[in-house]
Design a protein around this motif. Structure first.
Motif, PDB file in Angstrom:
ATOM      1  N   GLU A 114      14.934  -2.293 -19.974  1.00 40.57           N
ATOM      2  CA  GLU A 114      14.719  -1.972 -18.568  1.00 40.57           C
ATOM      3  C   GLU A 114      15.863  -1.081 -18.104  1.00 40.57           C
ATOM      4  N   TYR A 115      15.511   0.041 -17.454  1.00 39.21           N
ATOM      5  CA  TYR A 115      16.524   1.004 -17.030  1.00 39.21           C
ATOM      6  C   TYR A 115      16.041   1.742 -15.794  1.00 39.21           C
ATOM      7  N   THR A 116      16.962   2.467 -15.174  1.00 40.79           N
ATOM      8  CA  THR A 116      16.644   3.303 -14.022  1.00 40.79           C
ATOM      9  C   THR A 116      16.665   4.749 -14.489  1.00 40.79           C
ATOM     10  N   ASP A 117      15.570   5.481 -14.248  1.00 41.54           N
ATOM     11  CA  ASP A 117      15.503   6.865 -14.715  1.00 41.54           C
ATOM     12  C   ASP A 117      16.238   7.801 -13.758  1.00 41.54           C
ATOM     13  N   GLU A 118      16.195   9.110 -14.059  1.00 44.95           N
ATOM     14  CA  GLU A 118      16.929  10.093 -13.267  1.00 44.95           C
ATOM     15  C   GLU A 118      16.413  10.223 -11.836  1.00 44.95           C
ATOM     16  N   ARG A 119      15.213   9.763 -11.568  1.00 45.92           N
ATOM     17  CA  ARG A 119      14.650   9.791 -10.209  1.00 45.92           C
ATOM     18  C   ARG A 119      14.935   8.504  -9.434  1.00 45.92           C
ATOM     19  N   GLY A 120      15.624   7.570 -10.069  1.00 47.90           N
ATOM     20  CA  GLY A 120      15.949   6.316  -9.401  1.00 47.90           C
ATOM     21  C   GLY A 120      14.870   5.261  -9.502  1.00 47.90           C
ATOM     22  N   ARG A 121      13.859   5.493 -10.323  1.00 44.37           N
ATOM     23  CA  ARG A 121      12.769   4.529 -10.490  1.00 44.37           C
ATOM     24  C   ARG A 121      13.082   3.601 -11.664  1.00 44.37           C
ATOM     25  N   GLU A 122      12.743   2.334 -11.490  1.00 47.20           N
ATOM     26  CA  GLU A 122      12.933   1.384 -12.590  1.00 47.20           C
ATOM     27  C   GLU A 122      11.851   1.589 -13.629  1.00 47.20           C
ATOM     28  N   GLN A 123      12.254   1.599 -14.879  1.00 49.51           N
ATOM     29  CA  GLN A 123      11.343   1.798 -16.008  1.00 49.51           C
ATOM     30  C   GLN A 123      11.463   0.610 -16.951  1.00 49.51           C
ATOM     31  N   LEU A 124      10.381   0.309 -17.627  1.00 53.12           N
ATOM     32  CA  LEU A 124      10.361  -0.765 -18.608  1.00 53.12           C
ATOM     33  C   LEU A 124       9.683  -0.254 -19.866  1.00 53.12           C
ATOM     34  N   ASP A 125      10.391  -0.298 -20.985  1.00 52.39           N
ATOM     35  CA  ASP A 125       9.832   0.080 -22.278  1.00 52.39           C
ATOM     36  C   ASP A 125       9.901  -1.132 -23.196  1.00 52.39           C
ATOM     37  N   VAL A 126       8.876  -1.311 -24.002  1.00 52.96           N
ATOM     38  CA  VAL A 126       8.845  -2.396 -24.982  1.00 52.96           C
ATOM     39  C   VAL A 126       8.672  -1.762 -26.358  1.00 52.96           C
ATOM     40  N   PHE A 127       9.542  -2.122 -27.287  1.00 51.36           N
ATOM     41  CA  PHE A 127       9.540  -1.557 -28.633  1.00 51.36           C
ATOM     42  C   PHE A 127       9.289  -2.661 -29.657  1.00 51.36           C
ATOM     43  N   THR A 128       8.494  -2.351 -30.664  1.00 53.49           N
ATOM     44  CA  THR A 128       8.224  -3.286 -31.755  1.00 53.49           C
ATOM     45  C   THR A 128       8.970  -2.845 -33.007  1.00 53.49           C
ATOM     46  N   ARG A 129       8.814  -3.609 -34.062  1.00 55.63           N
ATOM     47  CA  ARG A 129       9.431  -3.256 -35.343  1.00 55.63           C
ATOM     48  C   ARG A 129       8.920  -1.896 -35.832  1.00 55.63           C
ATOM     49  N   LEU A 130       7.644  -1.605 -35.590  1.00 57.79           N
ATOM     50  CA  LEU A 130       7.108  -0.307 -36.011  1.00 57.79           C
ATOM     51  C   LEU A 130       7.746   0.854 -35.255  1.00 57.79           C
ATOM     52  N   ASP A 131       8.139   0.630 -34.003  1.00 58.11           N
ATOM     53  CA  ASP A 131       8.808   1.666 -33.222  1.00 58.11           C
ATOM     54  C   ASP A 131      10.237   1.896 -33.683  1.00 58.11           C
ATOM     55  N   LEU A 132      10.925   0.821 -34.063  1.00 56.97           N
ATOM     56  CA  LEU A 132      12.354   0.886 -34.335  1.00 56.97           C
ATOM     57  C   LEU A 132      12.699   0.971 -35.817  1.00 56.97           C
ATOM     58  N   GLY A 133      11.794   0.572 -36.675  1.00 57.09           N
ATOM     59  CA  GLY A 133      12.074   0.604 -38.109  1.00 57.09           C
ATOM     60  C   GLY A 133      12.923  -0.551 -38.598  1.00 57.09           C
ATOM     61  N   THR A 134      13.240  -1.484 -37.735  1.00 52.43           N
ATOM     62  CA  THR A 134      14.033  -2.652 -38.095  1.00 52.43           C
ATOM     63  C   THR A 134      13.693  -3.786 -37.127  1.00 52.43           C
ATOM     64  N   ASP A 135      14.291  -4.936 -37.332  1.00 51.13           N
ATOM     65  CA  ASP A 135      14.049  -6.079 -36.462  1.00 51.13           C
ATOM     66  C   ASP A 135      14.576  -5.783 -35.062  1.00 51.13           C
ATOM     67  N   PRO A 136      13.744  -5.869 -34.036  1.00 53.20           N
ATOM     68  CA  PRO A 136      14.200  -5.585 -32.671  1.00 53.20           C
ATOM     69  C   PRO A 136      15.371  -6.455 -32.218  1.00 53.20           C
ATOM     70  N   ARG A 137      15.492  -7.658 -32.757  1.00 51.90           N
ATOM     71  CA  ARG A 137      16.610  -8.526 -32.385  1.00 51.90           C
ATOM     72  C   ARG A 137      17.942  -7.924 -32.812  1.00 51.90           C
ATOM     73  N   ASP A 138      17.952  -7.239 -33.964  1.00 55.12           N
ATOM     74  CA  ASP A 138      19.175  -6.576 -34.418  1.00 55.12           C
ATOM     75  C   ASP A 138      19.546  -5.413 -33.499  1.00 55.12           C
ATOM     76  N   VAL A 139      18.537  -4.693 -33.018  1.00 53.46           N
ATOM     77  CA  VAL A 139      18.777  -3.582 -32.100  1.00 53.46           C
ATOM     78  C   VAL A 139      19.337  -4.114 -30.786  1.00 53.46           C
ATOM     79  N   VAL A 140      18.776  -5.200 -30.280  1.00 53.59           N
ATOM     80  CA  VAL A 140      19.269  -5.808 -29.042  1.00 53.59           C
ATOM     81  C   VAL A 140      20.727  -6.219 -29.212  1.00 53.59           C
ATOM     82  N   GLU A 141      21.044  -6.822 -30.336  1.00 59.02           N
ATOM     83  CA  GLU A 141      22.415  -7.255 -30.600  1.00 59.02           C
ATOM     84  C   GLU A 141      23.376  -6.065 -30.616  1.00 59.02           C
ATOM     85  N   THR A 142      22.989  -4.992 -31.276  1.00 56.63           N
ATOM     86  CA  THR A 142      23.847  -3.808 -31.356  1.00 56.63           C
ATOM     87  C   THR A 142      24.013  -3.160 -29.987  1.00 56.63           C
ATOM     88  N   LEU A 143      22.908  -3.003 -29.240  1.00 58.35           N
ATOM     89  CA  LEU A 143      23.004  -2.386 -27.917  1.00 58.35           C
ATOM     90  C   LEU A 143      23.844  -3.232 -26.966  1.00 58.35           C
TER      91      LEU A 143
END
Length: 155
Positions: A114-143
Motif C-alpha cells: 500500500e502506497y501513495t502515488d504521485e497524485r496523492g491517491r492511495e494505491q494497493l497492489d497485491v503480488f504473488t509468487r508468480l509476480d515476484l519469482g520468490t516467496d512473497p514473505r521473503d520480499v516483505v522481510e527484505t522491504l
C-alpha cells in the motif's frame, strides 16, 4: 532476488521478477495451439485454439515486459506497470504485509503493498509468487528491513 553491494552495507539495487521460463512456455504453448488449430482445418478447432492462444501469448509477453516487477533503487521503490515504471519514495509506502489465503486445500502467500502515488491517491497492489519469482514473505522481510512500510502509526 538480486542485489548490488555499494561501499556501505545496504544494497543499492534489489529487484524481484518472475523467471523467463514460465512466460516463454505460455507463448510457446499459444503458438503450438495456433499451429494445431490450423492443421485441423475445422472452424471449431481453430476458434478454440485461437481463443486459448489469444490469452496465452499476450499474457506471456506482458510478464516478460514487466521485468523486474519490483525494484529498490537508491531508496525508492520502482514498481513496473504495463505502460510505465512508478517510483515510490520510502516515505510514501504506507504498508508492506504478507497475506495468505487457502483455496482447495492449498495455501498461497501474497504480498500486499500500500502506497501513495504521485497524485496523492492511495494505491494497493497485491503480488504473488508468480509476480515476484520468490516467496512473497521473503520480499516483505527484505522491504521491511530496508525501511519500507514503517508508516503504520502515522496519521
Amino acid at each position: 532476488m538480486s542485489g548490488e553491494a555499494v561501499s556501505g552495507s545496504e544494497p543499492r539495487a534489489v529487484s524481484w521478477s518472475p523467471g523467463a521460463v514460465w512466460p516463454g512456455l505460455q507463448m510457446a504453448a499459444g503458438l503450438v495451439l495456433v499451429v494445431l488449430g490450423l492443421q485441423r482445418q475445422e472452424p471449431l478447432a481453430l476458434l478454440l485454439t485461437g481463443l486459448a492462444a489469444l490469452f496465452l501469448i499476450p499474457s506471456g509477453v506482458s510478464q516478460l515486459l514487466r521485468r523486474p516487477r519490483i525494484e529498490v533503487v537508491d531508496g525508492q521503490l520502482a514498481i513496473k506497470k504495463l505502460g510505465r515504471v512508478l517510483f515510490v519514495p520510502r516515505s510514501e509506502v504506507v504498508e508492506v504485509r504478507a497475506l495468505g489465503s487457502a483455496r482447495w486445500g492449498v495455501r498461497q502467500h501474497m504480498m500486499r503493498l500500500e502506497y501513495t502515488d504521485e497524485r496523492g491517491r492511495e494505491q494497493l497492489d497485491v503480488f504473488t509468487r508468480l509476480d515476484l519469482g520468490t516467496d512473497p514473505r521473503d520480499v516483505v522481510e527484505t522491504l521491511t528491513r530496508l525501511g519500507f512500510g514503517d508508516r503504520r502509526g502515522d496519521t
